[in-house]
Design a protein around this motif. Sequence first.
Motif, mmCIF file in Angstrom:
data_model
loop_
_atom_site.group_PDB
_atom_site.id
_atom_site.type_symbol
_atom_site.label_atom_id
_atom_site.label_comp_id
_atom_site.label_asym_id
_atom_site.label_seq_id
_atom_site.Cartn_x
_atom_site.Cartn_y
_atom_site.Cartn_z
ATOM 1 N N ASN A 26 0.840 -1.194 0.000
ATOM 2 C CA ASN A 26 0.000 0.000 0.000
ATOM 3 C C ASN A 26 0.874 1.242 0.000
ATOM 4 O O ASN A 26 1.698 1.433 0.896
ATOM 5 C CB ASN A 26 -0.927 0.001 1.223
ATOM 6 N N CYS A 27 0.681 2.078 -1.016
ATOM 7 C CA CYS A 27 1.521 3.279 -1.145
ATOM 8 C C CYS A 27 0.830 4.556 -0.689
ATOM 9 O O CYS A 27 1.287 5.654 -0.999
ATOM 10 C CB CYS A 27 1.966 3.430 -2.602
ATOM 11 N N GLY A 28 -0.274 4.437 0.021
ATOM 12 C CA GLY A 28 -0.922 5.656 0.487
ATOM 13 C C GLY A 28 -2.348 5.420 0.928
ATOM 14 O O GLY A 28 -2.946 4.392 0.620
ATOM 15 N N ALA A 29 -2.904 6.390 1.670
ATOM 16 C CA ALA A 29 -4.273 6.280 2.153
ATOM 17 C C ALA A 29 -5.245 6.860 1.130
ATOM 18 O O ALA A 29 -4.873 7.661 0.272
ATOM 19 C CB ALA A 29 -4.418 7.023 3.485
ATOM 20 N N LEU A 30 -6.514 6.451 1.232
ATOM 21 C CA LEU A 30 -7.541 6.982 0.346
ATOM 22 C C LEU A 30 -7.940 8.392 0.769
ATOM 23 O O LEU A 30 -7.931 8.720 1.952
ATOM 24 C CB LEU A 30 -8.791 6.096 0.390
ATOM 25 N N PRO A 31 -8.338 9.219 -0.209
ATOM 26 C CA PRO A 31 -8.911 10.525 0.142
ATOM 27 C C PRO A 31 -10.298 10.328 0.748
ATOM 28 O O PRO A 31 -10.829 9.208 0.784
ATOM 29 C CB PRO A 31 -8.981 11.244 -1.200
ATOM 30 N N GLY A 32 -10.911 11.394 1.196
ATOM 31 C CA GLY A 32 -12.169 11.276 1.923
ATOM 32 C C GLY A 32 -13.376 10.870 1.108
ATOM 33 O O GLY A 32 -14.240 10.149 1.599
ATOM 34 N N GLU A 141 -15.113 14.075 -15.419
ATOM 35 C CA GLU A 141 -16.495 14.546 -15.342
ATOM 36 C C GLU A 141 -17.055 14.438 -13.925
ATOM 37 O O GLU A 141 -17.801 15.319 -13.479
ATOM 38 C CB GLU A 141 -17.372 13.760 -16.309
ATOM 39 N N ALA A 142 -16.707 13.357 -13.231
ATOM 40 C CA ALA A 142 -17.235 13.146 -11.883
ATOM 41 C C ALA A 142 -16.454 13.914 -10.832
ATOM 42 O O ALA A 142 -16.916 14.054 -9.689
ATOM 43 C CB ALA A 142 -17.224 11.658 -11.548
ATOM 44 N N GLY A 143 -15.274 14.408 -11.193
ATOM 45 C CA GLY A 143 -14.452 15.139 -10.233
ATOM 46 C C GLY A 143 -13.892 14.262 -9.133
ATOM 47 O O GLY A 143 -13.745 14.704 -7.981
ATOM 48 N N VAL A 144 -13.545 13.008 -9.495
ATOM 49 C CA VAL A 144 -12.987 12.087 -8.503
ATOM 50 C C VAL A 144 -11.561 11.716 -8.892
ATOM 51 O O VAL A 144 -11.217 11.684 -10.078
ATOM 52 C CB VAL A 144 -13.839 10.802 -8.371
ATOM 53 N N PRO A 145 -10.717 11.431 -7.903
ATOM 54 C CA PRO A 145 -9.353 11.005 -8.213
ATOM 55 C C PRO A 145 -9.313 9.539 -8.632
ATOM 56 O O PRO A 145 -10.260 8.776 -8.393
ATOM 57 C CB PRO A 145 -8.620 11.200 -6.876
ATOM 58 N N ILE A 146 -8.229 9.157 -9.252
ATOM 59 C CA ILE A 146 -8.003 7.765 -9.648
ATOM 60 C C ILE A 146 -6.995 7.132 -8.697
ATOM 61 O O ILE A 146 -5.967 7.732 -8.374
ATOM 62 C CB ILE A 146 -7.492 7.690 -11.096
ATOM 63 N N VAL A 147 -7.305 5.923 -8.246
ATOM 64 C CA VAL A 147 -6.366 5.133 -7.443
ATOM 65 C C VAL A 147 -6.033 3.878 -8.240
ATOM 66 O O VAL A 147 -6.856 2.967 -8.356
ATOM 67 C CB VAL A 147 -6.962 4.749 -6.078
ATOM 68 N N PRO A 148 -4.841 3.808 -8.848
ATOM 69 C CA PRO A 148 -4.462 2.623 -9.623
ATOM 70 C C PRO A 148 -4.106 1.452 -8.705
ATOM 71 O O PRO A 148 -3.495 1.643 -7.642
ATOM 72 C CB PRO A 148 -3.236 3.079 -10.408
ATOM 73 N N ILE A 149 -4.503 0.251 -9.124
ATOM 74 C CA ILE A 149 -4.145 -0.970 -8.408
ATOM 75 C C ILE A 149 -3.561 -1.951 -9.423
ATOM 76 O O ILE A 149 -4.208 -2.278 -10.421
ATOM 77 C CB ILE A 149 -5.366 -1.605 -7.708
ATOM 78 N N VAL A 150 -2.351 -2.406 -9.169
ATOM 79 C CA VAL A 150 -1.660 -3.293 -10.101
ATOM 80 C C VAL A 150 -1.390 -4.640 -9.424
ATOM 81 O O VAL A 150 -0.843 -4.687 -8.318
ATOM 82 C CB VAL A 150 -0.328 -2.680 -10.567
ATOM 83 N N THR A 151 -1.785 -5.707 -10.108
ATOM 84 C CA THR A 151 -1.528 -7.054 -9.602
ATOM 85 C C THR A 151 -0.685 -7.822 -10.605
ATOM 86 O O THR A 151 -0.995 -7.861 -11.798
ATOM 87 C CB THR A 151 -2.837 -7.814 -9.357
ATOM 88 N N ALA A 152 0.388 -8.433 -10.104
ATOM 89 C CA ALA A 152 1.262 -9.262 -10.932
ATOM 90 C C ALA A 152 1.099 -10.724 -10.549
ATOM 91 O O ALA A 152 0.890 -11.039 -9.378
ATOM 92 C CB ALA A 152 2.712 -8.837 -10.752
ATOM 93 N N THR A 216 -2.744 8.047 -5.066
ATOM 94 C CA THR A 216 -3.861 8.698 -5.746
ATOM 95 C C THR A 216 -3.362 9.629 -6.843
ATOM 96 O O THR A 216 -2.371 10.345 -6.666
ATOM 97 C CB THR A 216 -4.687 9.504 -4.719
ATOM 98 N N MET A 217 -4.059 9.612 -7.981
ATOM 99 C CA MET A 217 -3.688 10.457 -9.114
ATOM 100 C C MET A 217 -4.842 11.399 -9.468
ATOM 101 O O MET A 217 -5.998 10.997 -9.479
ATOM 102 C CB MET A 217 -3.332 9.600 -10.336
ATOM 103 N N VAL A 218 -4.507 12.646 -9.753
ATOM 104 C CA VAL A 218 -5.492 13.636 -10.198
ATOM 105 C C VAL A 218 -4.973 14.250 -11.492
ATOM 106 O O VAL A 218 -3.758 14.252 -11.752
ATOM 107 C CB VAL A 218 -5.723 14.733 -9.139
ATOM 108 N N PRO A 219 -5.865 14.772 -12.328
ATOM 109 C CA PRO A 219 -5.412 15.347 -13.594
ATOM 110 C C PRO A 219 -4.613 16.628 -13.393
ATOM 111 O O PRO A 219 -4.869 17.393 -12.459
ATOM 112 C CB PRO A 219 -6.722 15.623 -14.337
ATOM 113 N N HIS A 220 -3.657 16.835 -14.264
ATOM 114 C CA HIS A 220 -2.925 18.100 -14.273
ATOM 115 C C HIS A 220 -3.810 19.178 -14.892
ATOM 116 O O HIS A 220 -4.756 18.886 -15.631
ATOM 117 C CB HIS A 220 -1.640 17.967 -15.090
ATOM 118 N N GLU A 221 -3.516 20.407 -14.587
ATOM 119 C CA GLU A 221 -4.291 21.517 -15.143
ATOM 120 C C GLU A 221 -4.209 21.501 -16.671
ATOM 121 O O GLU A 221 -3.127 21.439 -17.254
ATOM 122 C CB GLU A 221 -3.780 22.850 -14.608
ATOM 123 N N GLY A 222 -5.395 21.495 -17.309
ATOM 124 C CA GLY A 222 -5.453 21.504 -18.760
ATOM 125 C C GLY A 222 -5.228 20.154 -19.406
ATOM 126 O O GLY A 222 -5.225 20.049 -20.641
#
Length: 252
Positions: A26-32, A141-152, A216-222
């Motif tokens: 786990n590389c970080g906690a979830l946002p609210g 559109e939803a204004g939510v962040p993305i949390v990627p999960i990778v399984t090998a 957690t990943m969020v879009p860059h401006e523009g």
Amino acid sequence: MRPLPKMLVDAGVAFARIYNRLEIRNCGALPGGPVLFVANHGFGGIVDLNLLAVAAAYDELGDDRDVVTLTHAMAWKLGIGRVIEEFDARPAGHDTAMKAIGDGKHVLVFPGGDIDAMKPWSDRNKVLFSGRSGFAQLALEAGVPIVPIVTAGAGESLYVLSNGKRLAELIGAKKLLRLHSLPVSVSVPWGLSVGLAGLLPYLPLPTKLVTTILPTMVPHEGETAEEFAERVHAVMQDEMTALTSGRRPVVG
């Protein structure tokens, strides 16, 4: 999720933790608020170890919010949609996802669909999204962040000789079932299987699974949806490459 489906999921997670020696990083906690979980497939037949790995990873996060899983329409075309709806699966679609987020739920999506889920053994360590960016557009559109999960490791639970893309084209599977692939695989106990027969429940090999919950990943401006999707995919592929560097098949 209702009590019985939750018990079955918990049993599947326990199986993966022991049989597949599942390791979660786990590389970080979830946002609210709600998030869009973006995950890769292992082998996406009826047995998909990556689903169990994601469920286990979510348990590790300690969040009790419901998660709606966007699922390929094939399940409903084959008549099992009503069954998997008990496990909070819903037909993949923009409106479905927006409603879930509007209700305060997390959403889980596997952008690669059957292309990622039915890739051959030679591509088992690749995250194949085929340029799809709908998930990023949804997040914007939803204004939510993305949390990627990778399984090998899940792609080593059986041997997929071919994704069967030409077979799918020949029999019109894309039109009938929205499938780009009809894999040719070797599994226990079925041996050699072709097409939908390869999607039957099989006994996965005891391949070691390693799952990483990325920051957690969020879009860059523009940033456009296509650019955001490419960045998410690149981060996920980098993690997959790191997880599989020096890996021995099945052993880990």
